[in-house]
Design a protein around this motif. Sequence first.
Motif, PDB file in Angstrom:
ATOM      1  N   TYR A 268       0.843  -1.194   0.000  1.00  0.00           N
ATOM      2  CA  TYR A 268       0.000   0.000   0.000  1.00  0.00           C
ATOM      3  C   TYR A 268       0.881   1.248   0.000  1.00  0.00           C
ATOM      4  CZ  TYR A 268      -3.750  -3.200   1.137  1.00  0.00           C
ATOM      5  OH  TYR A 268      -4.652  -4.234   1.094  1.00  0.00           O
TER       6      TYR A 268
ATOM      7  N   VAL B 240      -7.128   2.212  -3.759  1.00  0.00           N
ATOM      8  CA  VAL B 240      -8.001   1.454  -2.865  1.00  0.00           C
ATOM      9  C   VAL B 240      -9.302   2.234  -2.681  1.00  0.00           C
ATOM     10  CG1 VAL B 240      -8.236   0.527  -0.521  1.00  0.00           C
ATOM     11  CG2 VAL B 240      -6.007   0.471  -1.687  1.00  0.00           C
ATOM     12  N   THR B 241     -10.409   1.557  -2.826  1.00  0.00           N
ATOM     13  CA  THR B 241     -11.702   2.220  -2.668  1.00  0.00           C
ATOM     14  C   THR B 241     -12.530   1.630  -1.526  1.00  0.00           C
ATOM     15  OG1 THR B 241     -12.674   0.756  -4.321  1.00  0.00           O
ATOM     16  CG2 THR B 241     -11.836   2.874  -5.100  1.00  0.00           C
ATOM     17  N   ARG B 242     -12.062   0.554  -0.931  1.00  0.00           N
ATOM     18  CA  ARG B 242     -12.827  -0.065   0.159  1.00  0.00           C
ATOM     19  C   ARG B 242     -11.997  -0.076   1.429  1.00  0.00           C
ATOM     20  NH1 ARG B 242     -13.818  -5.429  -0.925  1.00  0.00           N
ATOM     21  NH2 ARG B 242     -15.537  -5.452   0.555  1.00  0.00           N
ATOM     22  N   TYR B 243     -12.586   0.499   2.453  1.00  0.00           N
ATOM     23  CA  TYR B 243     -11.910   0.640   3.739  1.00  0.00           C
ATOM     24  C   TYR B 243     -12.846   0.205   4.855  1.00  0.00           C
ATOM     25  CZ  TYR B 243      -8.683   3.692   1.191  1.00  0.00           C
ATOM     26  OH  TYR B 243      -7.783   4.199   0.287  1.00  0.00           O
ATOM     27  N   ASP B 244     -12.271  -0.310   5.909  1.00  0.00           N
ATOM     28  CA  ASP B 244     -13.067  -0.605   7.102  1.00  0.00           C
ATOM     29  C   ASP B 244     -13.164   0.659   7.960  1.00  0.00           C
ATOM     30  OD1 ASP B 244     -13.194  -3.185   6.235  1.00  0.00           O
ATOM     31  OD2 ASP B 244     -11.740  -3.969   7.676  1.00  0.00           O
TER      32      ASP B 244
ATOM     33  N   GLY C 125     -11.388   6.610  -5.521  1.00  0.00           N
ATOM     34  CA  GLY C 125     -10.352   6.318  -4.537  1.00  0.00           C
ATOM     35  C   GLY C 125      -9.567   7.533  -4.079  1.00  0.00           C
TER      36      GLY C 125
ATOM     37  N   ALA D 226     -15.415   8.232  -5.466  1.00  0.00           N
ATOM     38  CA  ALA D 226     -15.578   6.889  -6.028  1.00  0.00           C
ATOM     39  C   ALA D 226     -14.297   6.352  -6.658  1.00  0.00           C
ATOM     40  CB  ALA D 226     -16.712   6.904  -7.057  1.00  0.00           C
TER      41      ALA D 226
ATOM     42  N   ARG E 139     -13.385   5.914   8.155  1.00  0.00           N
ATOM     43  CA  ARG E 139     -12.613   5.043   7.281  1.00  0.00           C
ATOM     44  C   ARG E 139     -11.196   5.561   7.063  1.00  0.00           C
ATOM     45  NH1 ARG E 139     -16.250   4.421   2.112  1.00  0.00           N
ATOM     46  NH2 ARG E 139     -16.587   6.616   2.574  1.00  0.00           N
TER      47      ARG E 139
ATOM     48  N   TRP F 294      -9.103  10.720  -1.770  1.00  0.00           N
ATOM     49  CA  TRP F 294      -9.548  11.311  -0.504  1.00  0.00           C
ATOM     50  C   TRP F 294      -9.323  12.813  -0.567  1.00  0.00           C
ATOM     51  CZ3 TRP F 294     -11.991   8.544   3.204  1.00  0.00           C
ATOM     52  CH2 TRP F 294     -11.817   7.145   3.217  1.00  0.00           C
TER      53      TRP F 294
ATOM     54  N   PRO G 268      -7.449  -1.041   5.135  1.00  0.00           N
ATOM     55  CA  PRO G 268      -8.047  -1.466   3.870  1.00  0.00           C
ATOM     56  C   PRO G 268      -8.907  -2.698   4.112  1.00  0.00           C
ATOM     57  CG  PRO G 268      -5.723  -2.066   3.934  1.00  0.00           C
ATOM     58  CD  PRO G 268      -5.999  -1.286   5.192  1.00  0.00           C
ATOM     59  N   THR G 269     -10.058  -2.744   3.488  1.00  0.00           N
ATOM     60  CA  THR G 269     -10.936  -3.894   3.687  1.00  0.00           C
ATOM     61  C   THR G 269     -10.203  -5.169   3.276  1.00  0.00           C
ATOM     62  OG1 THR G 269     -12.909  -2.577   3.366  1.00  0.00           O
ATOM     63  CG2 THR G 269     -13.123  -4.939   2.989  1.00  0.00           C
TER      64      THR G 269
END
Length: 328
Positions: free
Chosen positions: A84, A108-112, A142, A140, A118, A144, A164-165
């Motif tokens: 990453y 990266v577009t999916r985070y916990d 990615g 969308a 997030r 921020w 990251p998810t």
Amino acid sequence: MNTATKLSGFALGLATVFAGAYGIGHVAGPAAPAAEIRHDTTDTDHDSGTADHGETGHGDGDTGDGDTGGAHLPGGLLVSERGYTLQPVTAPAGEFAFRITGPDGAPVTRYDVAHDRRMHLIVARRDLSGFRHVHPELAADGTWRVASPLAGPGVWRAFADFTPTGGEPLTLGVDVTVPGPLAARPLPAPATTATVDGYTVTLTGTPEPGRTSRLTLTVSRAGRPVTDLQPYLGAYGHLVALRQGDLAYLHVHPEGTPDDGRTPAGPAVTFAAEVPSAGAYRLYLDFRHGDAVHTAEFTVLAGAQPAPAPTTAPTPDAGHGTPGHGHS
Ligand SMILES: [Cu+2]
């Protein structure tokens, strides 16, 4: 300095704090959860070497080998880790934007969600001034974006603290330069009291390198203890520590949570923190009260000091306005 004396005094103070804290609520059920919740990368057990072992299955807990060598890097020292990478991107004036690219090279577009968000973006100048902790918005693609927290010229360190998810918590850091006249800002001298926005915050405890130390921060206002702290990101306080010299990053959450039925809403908030080495650190306590977030800052010295603190604030009689006096 007489460290032993300081520490034993610290221990006495803590005993009082804990007796008070546990007296307030009844602890029901199993033992209280381990208080230390960190999402710095010292937990993640990945060495600084090859970063291709992203699925080694370590939990959030430290594996506890207790070494004090260099095997575990503190968070925030690397711009790229475990595949990453933190990449600032061009943004309009007044905005700060970045992406995290993943092991596949794509943003990266999916985070916990961790601690209500997030993404936690922390910035400070390399001289440890200008600390801000903000929460960007994810587009969308990615990217921020956030209103720029970089308040003026200087060399800044920006830390992206995220999960990251499907991955583990990670803090990446990158330098960002804001051009302009550079003002020398010596690290303030060590102190156990800070004032911010009309609040006085007192620090009890001294971090010890390589082991967990309890740090208690007590908030008062106009001479009265503040007992109605408001939850902020799921806690009554967030503590970030940055090491002078390389800005190694630690993010610590307090013992107890606002909804656990036993943690008082102040005036004391206690943290279990472990600093990776001796040295000077700047601590930043974020707390919420009066519907606003306030940040109290402290300089602390951990462990044996090789020499007097490398930089200290000038003493009042040290010759105001004497050019060149700031060399230290
Ligand atoms: Cu945050």
